[in-house]
Design a protein around this motif. Structure first.
Motif, mmCIF file in Angstrom:
data_model
loop_
_atom_site.group_PDB
_atom_site.id
_atom_site.type_symbol
_atom_site.label_atom_id
_atom_site.label_comp_id
_atom_site.label_asym_id
_atom_site.label_seq_id
_atom_site.Cartn_x
_atom_site.Cartn_y
_atom_site.Cartn_z
ATOM 1 N N HIS A 154 -67.038 -24.451 54.188
ATOM 2 C CA HIS A 154 -67.727 -24.579 55.142
ATOM 3 C C HIS A 154 -69.109 -25.230 54.638
ATOM 4 O O HIS A 154 -69.657 -26.009 55.600
ATOM 5 N N HIS A 192 -74.246 -22.832 57.247
ATOM 6 C CA HIS A 192 -73.049 -21.961 57.615
ATOM 7 C C HIS A 192 -73.330 -20.686 57.145
ATOM 8 O O HIS A 192 -74.652 -20.205 56.628
ATOM 9 N N LYS A 208 -71.873 -22.283 64.308
ATOM 10 C CA LYS A 208 -71.783 -22.524 62.771
ATOM 11 C C LYS A 208 -70.759 -21.945 62.224
ATOM 12 O O LYS A 208 -70.384 -20.767 62.596
ATOM 13 N N PRO A 209 -70.164 -22.520 61.170
ATOM 14 C CA PRO A 209 -68.928 -21.884 60.365
ATOM 15 C C PRO A 209 -69.316 -20.502 59.837
ATOM 16 O O PRO A 209 -70.474 -20.483 59.490
#
Ligand code: SF4
Length: 369
Positions: free
Chosen positions: A117, A213, A233-234
């Motif tokens: 990520h 992330h 966002k991851p």
């Protein structure tokens, strides 16, 4: 859920009841802890001279505080367990009781996900695009792209967040993750949130452009789905109960966004709308509901204001309107839409359907501030 490792902090409550010399108190516990409620009632009644009534209706958050109905019953104090105080006034004296989970999950299972990520966040910083020149269909594609609406990033920090019973673990995780080389921040949100790193299903206000992330400490996907819908966002998830790690899949978020897109498109042709207003103290958005009515009228459409404590298909499906706009808990529209016969959309989605908001802004989560 491993209930034996939960710490129900009843001591302060018992002291408070003794000090106040309360005779009747109400106990309100979240759904996952209802099995323990009778045990807690016994403990409070043994330690104090108060009688305890359980507020046994479903309770999913501090938005849903016991309010004046219990006052009519003679309840003097509400003990609300497992959620933190919000920026609302229920009109009843309320004690918030922490529930902590004493878990200590290892970081190893989640490190690989966090590293991938971080690389994703770095790539995004390097390839941020200008949206001003998108065509209508490019803008619609962007709307359904799980990461397309991402606001410009300024950094790639790891945002460390969790659900309420695991927040006390965050400072230690912050230190451990920095030893592995991550630049970690514990975001501080707005007035609806009480603690650093806290997220709710309706509020992710700690997010900022320096966070690239996320790591979520908690179980279930309720908070993670909202956080990724809101931020694009991851996000990695580490479950303190099982010690297992996984990532929130962007395919899953895109499926939700495609469903939202379909509901917006079908709402464009609708002429009459039921505007749902939640009666729960922390879900009541009267001003927003009235604004939706005004916008509908401006576009020559009808909006009927419907106030409800609980919202469900049997309670609204029968009204002769074409669609519903929900201003109560935003997750009712997002998570339960398929249960309703007619389109159930959020206020932002109505504004897109009416052309008041543009596709190219990307999907905007209906956050309660
Ligand atoms: S997500 Fe819904 S139920 Fe949970 S705190 Fe927010 S308004 Fe309440």
């Amino acid at each position: 859920m491993d209930l034996d490792r939960h710490d129900f902090e009843l001591d302060d409550l018992v002291e408070k009841i003794k000090q106040n010399d309360n005779r009747l108190i109400a106990l309100q516990v979240p759904e996952g802890l209802k099995m323990q409620a009778l045990e807690m009632m016994d403990e409070i009644e043994t330690e104090t001279s108060a009688k305890v009534v359980l507020a046994a209706d479903p309770c999913y958050g501090a938005c849903d505080l016991v309010h004046d109905k219990m006052k009519m019953m003679g309840v003097e104090l509400v003990a609300h367990m497992g959620h933190s105080q919000m920026n609302i006034d229920s009109g009843m004296p309320t004690e918030f009781i922490d529930v902590k989970y004493e878990g200590d999950p290892k970081l190893d299972p989640v490190l690989g996900i966090l590293k991938s990520h971080l690389s994703m966040a770095k790539e995004r910083i390097a390839s941020q695009e200008d949206v001003a020149s998108l065509s209508e269909s490019q803008a619609q594609d962007r709307f359904m792209d799980a990461v397309g609406r991402l606001a410009p990033l300024t950094d790639t920090k790891l945002g460390l967040v969790g659900s309420i019973q695991h927040l006390h673990l965050l400072p230690d995780f912050h230190e451990r993750l920095e030893k592995y080389g991550f630049d970690v921040t514990i975001p501080i949100g707005g007035a609806r949130l009480s603690f650093p790193g806290q997220v709710l299903g309706c509020n992710y206000s700690g997010d900022d452009p320096s966070i690239g992330h996320y790591l979520f400490l908690g179980s279930g996907d309720f908070h993670p789905i909202g956080l990724v819908l809101h931020t694009g966002k991851p996000l990695a998830m580490l479950d303190p109960y099982s010690g297992s790690a996984e990532e929130m899949s962007f395919e899953r978020i895109e499926r939700i966004l495609r469903q939202r897109f379909g509901l917006i498109m079908s709402s464009m042709e609708c002429n009459s709308f039921g505007i749902l207003i939640g009666e729960k103290p922390g879900q009541m958005r009267r001003t927003l509901a009235l604004r939706m009515k005004r916008i509908l009228e401006k576009h020559g459409k009808k909006g009927y204001l419907l106030a409800l404590e609980h919202i469900g298909p049997d309670l609204i499906d029968f009204y002769p309107v074409d669609a519903f706009v929900n201003t109560a808990c935003p997750r009712i529209a997002i998570d339960d839409a398929v249960r309703y016969m007619k389109p159930l959309i959020t206020p932002f989605e109505l504004e897109v359907a009416l052309g008041e908001k543009k596709w190219e802004t990307g999907y905007m989560f209906d956050e309660i501030p």
